[in-house]
Scaffold this motif. Sequence first.
Motif, short mmCIF file in Angstrom:
data_model
loop_
_atom_site.label_atom_id
_atom_site.label_comp_id
_atom_site.label_asym_id
_atom_site.label_seq_id
_atom_site.Cartn_x
_atom_site.Cartn_y
_atom_site.Cartn_z
N ASP A 168 -89.70 -20.16 -85.44
CA ASP A 168 -89.00 -21.12 -86.40
C ASP A 168 -89.92 -21.60 -87.37
O ASP A 168 -90.89 -22.34 -86.90
N LYS A 205 -89.38 -23.53 -89.81
CA LYS A 205 -89.13 -24.98 -90.01
C LYS A 205 -90.10 -26.00 -88.95
O LYS A 205 -90.60 -26.83 -89.44
N ASP A 206 -90.12 -25.34 -87.82
CA ASP A 206 -91.00 -26.05 -86.71
C ASP A 206 -92.35 -26.01 -87.07
O ASP A 206 -92.93 -26.96 -86.81
N ARG A 243 -92.89 -28.52 -89.71
CA ARG A 243 -93.12 -29.66 -89.31
C ARG A 243 -94.31 -30.03 -88.65
O ARG A 243 -94.67 -31.26 -88.71
N ASN A 298 -87.62 -21.72 -81.68
CA ASN A 298 -88.04 -23.26 -81.99
C ASN A 298 -88.74 -23.94 -80.82
O ASN A 298 -88.98 -23.23 -79.65
#
Length: 266
Positions: A69, A71-72, A75, A32
């Motif tokens: 990551d 998810k990062d 975002r 991340n």
Amino acid sequence: MQLPDYETLTLAADNGVLHATLNCPEARNAMNVAMVRELTELAGFANDQAAVRALVIRGAAGNFCAGGDIKDMARIRQADGSGDPAADYNRGFGTMLTALSRTRAAVVAVLEGAVLGGGFGLACISDVAIAHKDAKFGLPETGLGLPPAQIAPFVVARIGLTQARRLGVCGGRFDGEEARRLGLVHFCEPDDAALASRLDETLGQIRRCAPNANAITKALMLRVGNEELEPLLDDAARQFSECVRSDEGKEGTAAFIEKRLPGWAE
């Protein structure tokens, strides 16, 4: 030596070796934003510590690193504001890999479980790479609709253009033995005990080498192919001369004549 306190890395020091463990096991140690930043900072820390002769990087809970990551990434894709946050995020990977590659310390990667994407890139910048035979290597980015943008140059430098192109366009997945055959790793070990033994042997070899001579050798080799040969050889000769006259050079010569270990190897 006071070790930094990190969110995503655990550190331990032992007899000139700094052990860094990627510690986000719930995500198979995927990188991340915080981990990329901390690895970049770690490179600077290791570079500034004369006592650190080797930096060992491995992952927690049986995985090295499963890449970036996701998810990062999601975002960042949704982030508002000026500039290009996705480009900045991606470029940070390259900054981190370059910083670790250029540390004075010898970088040793211990590769188990997932070695994907950014983890693959970390393997490529190590001075010595030791893999478990069941490690799973791959460049999965194109399967996600993304290029391995910052990793690709380091892969080419490590294994050559033709193999890197094949892996890049096929999203190549392979095990530790194939990684050894490709030249991505130097050793492929059959089990945990053999992996630990190979790491101990490698660190013993590094400790027998003079720290400053190792750092100069590594820096010279990284310049090959990026500079004209004749000026590089001139600079190498100057560095050789400085080393001959240095305390390290004098100790190495004396130890050889006196048939003993030099001070740094005791």
